[in-house]
Design a protein around this motif. Structure first.
Motif, mmCIF file in Angstrom:
data_model
loop_
_atom_site.group_PDB
_atom_site.id
_atom_site.type_symbol
_atom_site.label_atom_id
_atom_site.label_comp_id
_atom_site.label_asym_id
_atom_site.label_seq_id
_atom_site.Cartn_x
_atom_site.Cartn_y
_atom_site.Cartn_z
ATOM 1 N N MET B 354 0.831 -1.208 0.000
ATOM 2 C CA MET B 354 0.000 0.000 0.000
ATOM 3 C C MET B 354 0.867 1.260 0.000
ATOM 4 O O MET B 354 0.580 2.224 -0.710
ATOM 5 C CB MET B 354 -0.893 0.024 1.244
ATOM 6 C CG MET B 354 -2.029 -0.951 1.183
ATOM 7 S SD MET B 354 -3.293 -0.363 0.054
ATOM 8 C CE MET B 354 -4.671 -1.294 0.622
ATOM 9 N N LEU B 355 1.933 1.260 0.810
ATOM 10 C CA LEU B 355 2.791 2.445 0.886
ATOM 11 C C LEU B 355 3.542 2.670 -0.422
ATOM 12 O O LEU B 355 3.720 3.812 -0.859
ATOM 13 C CB LEU B 355 3.784 2.309 2.046
ATOM 14 C CG LEU B 355 3.204 2.638 3.414
ATOM 15 C CD1 LEU B 355 4.215 2.359 4.508
ATOM 16 C CD2 LEU B 355 2.779 4.103 3.481
ATOM 17 N N ALA B 356 3.985 1.574 -1.054
ATOM 18 C CA ALA B 356 4.670 1.709 -2.343
ATOM 19 C C ALA B 356 3.708 2.281 -3.382
ATOM 20 O O ALA B 356 4.081 3.149 -4.180
ATOM 21 C CB ALA B 356 5.204 0.357 -2.790
ATOM 22 N N ALA B 357 2.457 1.815 -3.353
ATOM 23 C CA ALA B 357 1.445 2.340 -4.283
ATOM 24 C C ALA B 357 1.186 3.817 -3.993
ATOM 25 O O ALA B 357 0.994 4.620 -4.908
ATOM 26 C CB ALA B 357 0.154 1.541 -4.148
ATOM 27 N N PHE B 358 1.201 4.168 -2.711
ATOM 28 C CA PHE B 358 0.998 5.561 -2.278
ATOM 29 C C PHE B 358 2.080 6.464 -2.869
ATOM 30 O O PHE B 358 1.805 7.556 -3.365
ATOM 31 C CB PHE B 358 1.045 5.585 -0.750
ATOM 32 C CG PHE B 358 0.805 6.925 -0.125
ATOM 33 C CD1 PHE B 358 -0.476 7.431 -0.016
ATOM 34 C CD2 PHE B 358 1.857 7.667 0.385
ATOM 35 C CE1 PHE B 358 -0.705 8.663 0.583
ATOM 36 C CE2 PHE B 358 1.636 8.894 0.980
ATOM 37 C CZ PHE B 358 0.354 9.392 1.080
ATOM 38 N N MET B 359 3.334 5.965 -2.841
ATOM 39 C CA MET B 359 4.460 6.728 -3.405
ATOM 40 C C MET B 359 4.253 6.961 -4.896
ATOM 41 O O MET B 359 4.424 8.069 -5.395
ATOM 42 C CB MET B 359 5.780 5.960 -3.239
ATOM 43 C CG MET B 359 6.187 5.744 -1.827
ATOM 44 S SD MET B 359 6.816 7.254 -1.143
ATOM 45 C CE MET B 359 7.190 6.707 0.478
ATOM 46 N N SER B 360 3.902 5.893 -5.617
ATOM 47 C CA SER B 360 3.833 6.041 -7.073
ATOM 48 C C SER B 360 2.616 6.863 -7.485
ATOM 49 O O SER B 360 2.650 7.558 -8.497
ATOM 50 C CB SER B 360 3.865 4.684 -7.775
ATOM 51 O OG SER B 360 2.654 4.032 -7.648
ATOM 52 N N THR B 361 1.540 6.819 -6.682
ATOM 53 C CA THR B 361 0.378 7.674 -6.972
ATOM 54 C C THR B 361 0.784 9.141 -6.860
ATOM 55 O O THR B 361 0.510 9.950 -7.747
ATOM 56 C CB THR B 361 -0.765 7.390 -5.972
ATOM 57 O OG1 THR B 361 -1.148 6.035 -6.097
ATOM 58 C CG2 THR B 361 -1.967 8.275 -6.226
ATOM 59 N N HIS B 362 1.458 9.484 -5.748
ATOM 60 C CA HIS B 362 1.884 10.866 -5.550
ATOM 61 C C HIS B 362 2.866 11.296 -6.619
ATOM 62 O O HIS B 362 2.805 12.409 -7.137
ATOM 63 C CB HIS B 362 2.540 11.019 -4.172
ATOM 64 C CG HIS B 362 1.561 11.320 -3.097
ATOM 65 N ND1 HIS B 362 0.733 10.377 -2.568
ATOM 66 C CD2 HIS B 362 1.252 12.479 -2.478
ATOM 67 C CE1 HIS B 362 -0.040 10.943 -1.654
ATOM 68 N NE2 HIS B 362 0.249 12.213 -1.584
ATOM 69 N N ASP B 363 3.779 10.377 -6.924
ATOM 70 C CA ASP B 363 4.803 10.639 -7.926
ATOM 71 C C ASP B 363 4.153 11.029 -9.256
ATOM 72 O O ASP B 363 4.448 12.071 -9.828
ATOM 73 C CB ASP B 363 5.633 9.355 -8.067
ATOM 74 C CG ASP B 363 6.653 9.428 -9.172
ATOM 75 O OD1 ASP B 363 7.395 10.410 -9.185
ATOM 76 O OD2 ASP B 363 6.698 8.513 -9.990
ATOM 77 N N SER B 364 3.216 10.198 -9.730
ATOM 78 C CA SER B 364 2.633 10.482 -11.050
ATOM 79 C C SER B 364 1.719 11.704 -11.009
ATOM 80 O O SER B 364 1.681 12.483 -11.957
ATOM 81 C CB SER B 364 1.914 9.255 -11.621
ATOM 82 O OG SER B 364 1.130 8.651 -10.659
ATOM 83 N N TYR B 365 0.988 11.910 -9.899
ATOM 84 C CA TYR B 365 0.107 13.084 -9.820
ATOM 85 C C TYR B 365 0.898 14.386 -9.705
ATOM 86 O O TYR B 365 0.587 15.372 -10.376
ATOM 87 C CB TYR B 365 -0.865 12.961 -8.638
ATOM 88 C CG TYR B 365 -2.184 12.341 -9.038
ATOM 89 C CD1 TYR B 365 -3.111 13.066 -9.774
ATOM 90 C CD2 TYR B 365 -2.504 11.041 -8.705
ATOM 91 C CE1 TYR B 365 -4.317 12.511 -10.162
ATOM 92 C CE2 TYR B 365 -3.708 10.467 -9.088
ATOM 93 C CZ TYR B 365 -4.612 11.207 -9.811
ATOM 94 O OH TYR B 365 -5.797 10.661 -10.201
ATOM 95 N N LEU B 366 1.933 14.395 -8.853
ATOM 96 C CA LEU B 366 2.728 15.621 -8.699
ATOM 97 C C LEU B 366 3.386 16.006 -10.023
ATOM 98 O O LEU B 366 3.391 17.176 -10.415
ATOM 99 C CB LEU B 366 3.801 15.426 -7.621
ATOM 100 C CG LEU B 366 3.317 15.498 -6.171
ATOM 101 C CD1 LEU B 366 4.418 15.052 -5.214
ATOM 102 C CD2 LEU B 366 2.858 16.904 -5.811
ATOM 103 N N LEU B 367 3.920 14.996 -10.730
ATOM 104 C CA LEU B 367 4.541 15.269 -12.030
ATOM 105 C C LEU B 367 3.507 15.777 -13.028
ATOM 106 O O LEU B 367 3.775 16.675 -13.822
ATOM 107 C CB LEU B 367 5.204 14.002 -12.577
ATOM 108 C CG LEU B 367 6.542 13.643 -11.938
ATOM 109 C CD1 LEU B 367 6.904 12.194 -12.237
ATOM 110 C CD2 LEU B 367 7.645 14.557 -12.443
#
Lengths: 35, 523
Positions: B354-367
């Motif tokens: 879940m935390l890894a998914a959380f990172m990649s969600t933020h990563d793609s949205y922030l970009l």
């Protein structure tokens, strides 16, 4: 109420089965794709 | 917070080790993948050469993240089985888009990469800058509660009970996200998304089976009958959702999230050809249905578990057995439930995934938001003269500033409504106008610039769907003596945007019709 409960119950089972099949297929197929 | 054995988490030392190893492993895999990629062109080539299995995995992986699981589980907890209608309409609508190509095929034919770019191509630079700026505002507001979902998930799952722990965890999470994003976690996204999909999909399937095994199917159904009554099963029942809410869900989590939301549009624009777009959407419909129904079921299981443990007059229920009206607490219910029933080891694996998914969600949205702000707002406003190096610097600066805002918003903003409803309303500031501009812009050649400005501006009225805004303006249901919810406000805003787009175009047509080749009839 019981008719709705039965409908949602079977929909849930169907979603679980389809998702399980998809997950297995993607896991195996995806491994070779990544390779 | 309760004391005693009621909320003691099973999260142990082994789980912390698993979380650390998993997150570290993801970074190592990312760095290993990155050594093959020198620049963005290589990344795009890697993305385009993806085989179908991995592309479906990355697509589904981006749909099922920690935030999605949290807000959909909250709906299941608060509304019972009737919440399944959201997944049903989302899946059916996505499949409909896949079969008909509604919006996405003509959009793909224009060759644009973002929605504001389409605004510019069809209605001129001014609409692109204005629409792009509003999109970024709506997107960042929308993201403003992601961190809260992450903080509540971690503290509830691990059994942290200190009132300040959510804020501390949120600060640590946003710091990790910013380091991950600014250092360029993007290029490794294909491999890490695949790993996350495998861990999360099997994790969720196992947790569902484990929960039913623990609670029993009949007691789960009986609890929903006891707590929610008819409204817990019939989505048309006015005591629960009602027809207007169902229509709002069909529009927001069905049509908009698969065809108008920027992350979905990027997938459409990056697709190789029209056939790929059709196929992508037909397969996506399974993911769109699953992302709601499985987490909602976990929310329903949490309800059954809390009821079995406490019954009336306990942590989640008043003396009459009615569910408490506290959105922060109902958001905690699902991770709290998982912390009680999952054994040590498995709970760490679920948390890590879940935390890894959380990172990649933020990563793609922030970009996504930073690149739209730089490429669709600032660079066009400066006459397109910004150098690549300056644009890259600005992107990173905005990602940092967005991160600071997200933390402040998560700590300060009193949500006052279910997270799913907050996400729909804040997104509506952008997508109500965007839908009108896209729909009429793509299918009606007389759509004009003035109409587009009017439709995009009207979207701001969706702000009235946020509970704190209604309270500040004294427009709550008690103040006005009517039963108006966020669905009514969202649907009214959408209708107004469509009317203004049409009226503005008829009354103020474009002098030079530069749109002839860009509408569907001609494309």
């Amino acid at each position: 109420m019981d008719a709705w409960a039965t409908f949602w119950g079977w929909l849930f089972v169907l979603v679980l089965i389809v998702f399980a099949i998809l997950s297995v297929a993607i896991t195996i197929g995806g491994f070779f794709d990544v390779k | 917070m309760e004391t005693g054995d009621f909320f003691v988490s099973n999260f142990g030392t082994l789980d912390w080790v698993l979380v650390a190893v998993y997150l570290l492993g993801t970074v190592v895999v990312g760095i290993y993948a990155n050594r093959y990629i020198k620049d963005m062109a290589d990344y795009v080539v890697a993305g385009r050469s993806l085989k179908s299995f991995v592309s479906v995995a990355t697509m589904l992986g981006s749909e099922i993240g920690l935030v999605t699981v949290m807000y959909t589980a909250q709906k299941g907890f608060s509304n019972g089985f009737a919440a399944f209608h959201i997944g049903l309409v989302a899946g059916v609508t996505c499949f409909f888009v896949g079969v008909t190509g509604f919006l996405v095929v003509p959009l793909r034919k224009t060759g644009v990469m973002t929605i504001p770019e389409y605004y510019g191509q069809r209605f001129g630079k001014g609409v692109r800058i204005f629409g792009g700026a509003l999109l970024v505002v709506a997107g960042i507001l929308n993201m403003g509660v992601f961190l809260k979902a992450g903080g509540i998930f971690v503290t509830s799952l691990t059994g942290m009970t200190d009132p300040n722990s959510v804020n501390i965890v949120m600060t640590i999470l946003i710091s990790l996200v910013l380091v991950y994003t600014i250092l360029g976690g993007m290029v490794s996204v294909v491999i890490t998304d695949y790993i996350q999909f495998v861990v999360l999909s099997f994790g969720m399937l196992f947790v569902c089976g484990y929960a039913v095994g623990n609670l029993g199917w009949d007691p789960i159904v009986e609890t929903v009958k006891t707590v929610h009554g008819e409204a817990g099963f019939d989505p048309l029942n006015q005591e629960g959702f009602g027809p207007a809410y169902m229509l709002w869900m069909l529009f927001t989590f069905g049509l908009v999230s698969c065809a108008v939301w920027p992350t979905a549009v990027m997938r459409v624009c990056a697709a190789k050809d029209i056939q790929v777009v059709h196929r992508l959407y037909r397969w996506s419909s399974i993911g769109f249905m699953t992302r709601f129904i499985i987490p909602q079921f976990l929310g329903i299981c949490a309800l059954a578990w809390m009821w079995q443990q406490g019954g009336p007059d306990s942590h989640y229920f008043d003396a009459n057995g009615e569910l408490i009206d506290n959105v922060d607490e109902t958001l905690r219910a699902m991770p709290l439930f998982l912390s009680q029933i999952l054994p040590t080891g498995l709970i760490g694996l679920v948390a890590a995934g879940m935390l890894a998914a959380f990172m990649s969600t933020h990563d793609s949205y922030l970009l996504c938001w930073a690149s739209i702000l730089v490429e669709d707002v600032i660079n066009p406003a400066m006459g397109g003269r910004l150098e690549t190096r300056t644009r890259l610097f600005l992107s990173r600066l905005f990602i940092f500033l967005f991160g600071v805002f997200l933390l402040a918003w998560s700590i300060w903003y009193p949500m006052g409504q279910d997270m799913l409803d907050y996400l729909a309303v804040s997104g509506a500031i952008y997508f109500t106008g965007a839908f009108a501009v896209l729909f009429l812009g793509l299918y009606w050649e007389r759509a004009s610039r003035v109409g587009a400005y009017a439709a995009i501006t009207a979207g701001m009225l969706a702000l009235l769907g946020l509970t704190p805004v209604r309270e500040a303006l004294h427009l709550t249901n008690e103040d006005i003596g009517m039963n108006i919810n966020e669905a009514h406000i969202g649907l009214a805003t959408t209708s107004l945007s469509l009317v203004l787009m049409a009226a503005g175009s008829i009354l103020f047509p474009d002098k030079k019709n530069h749109s002839e080749q860009l509408t569907v009839g001609e494309a």
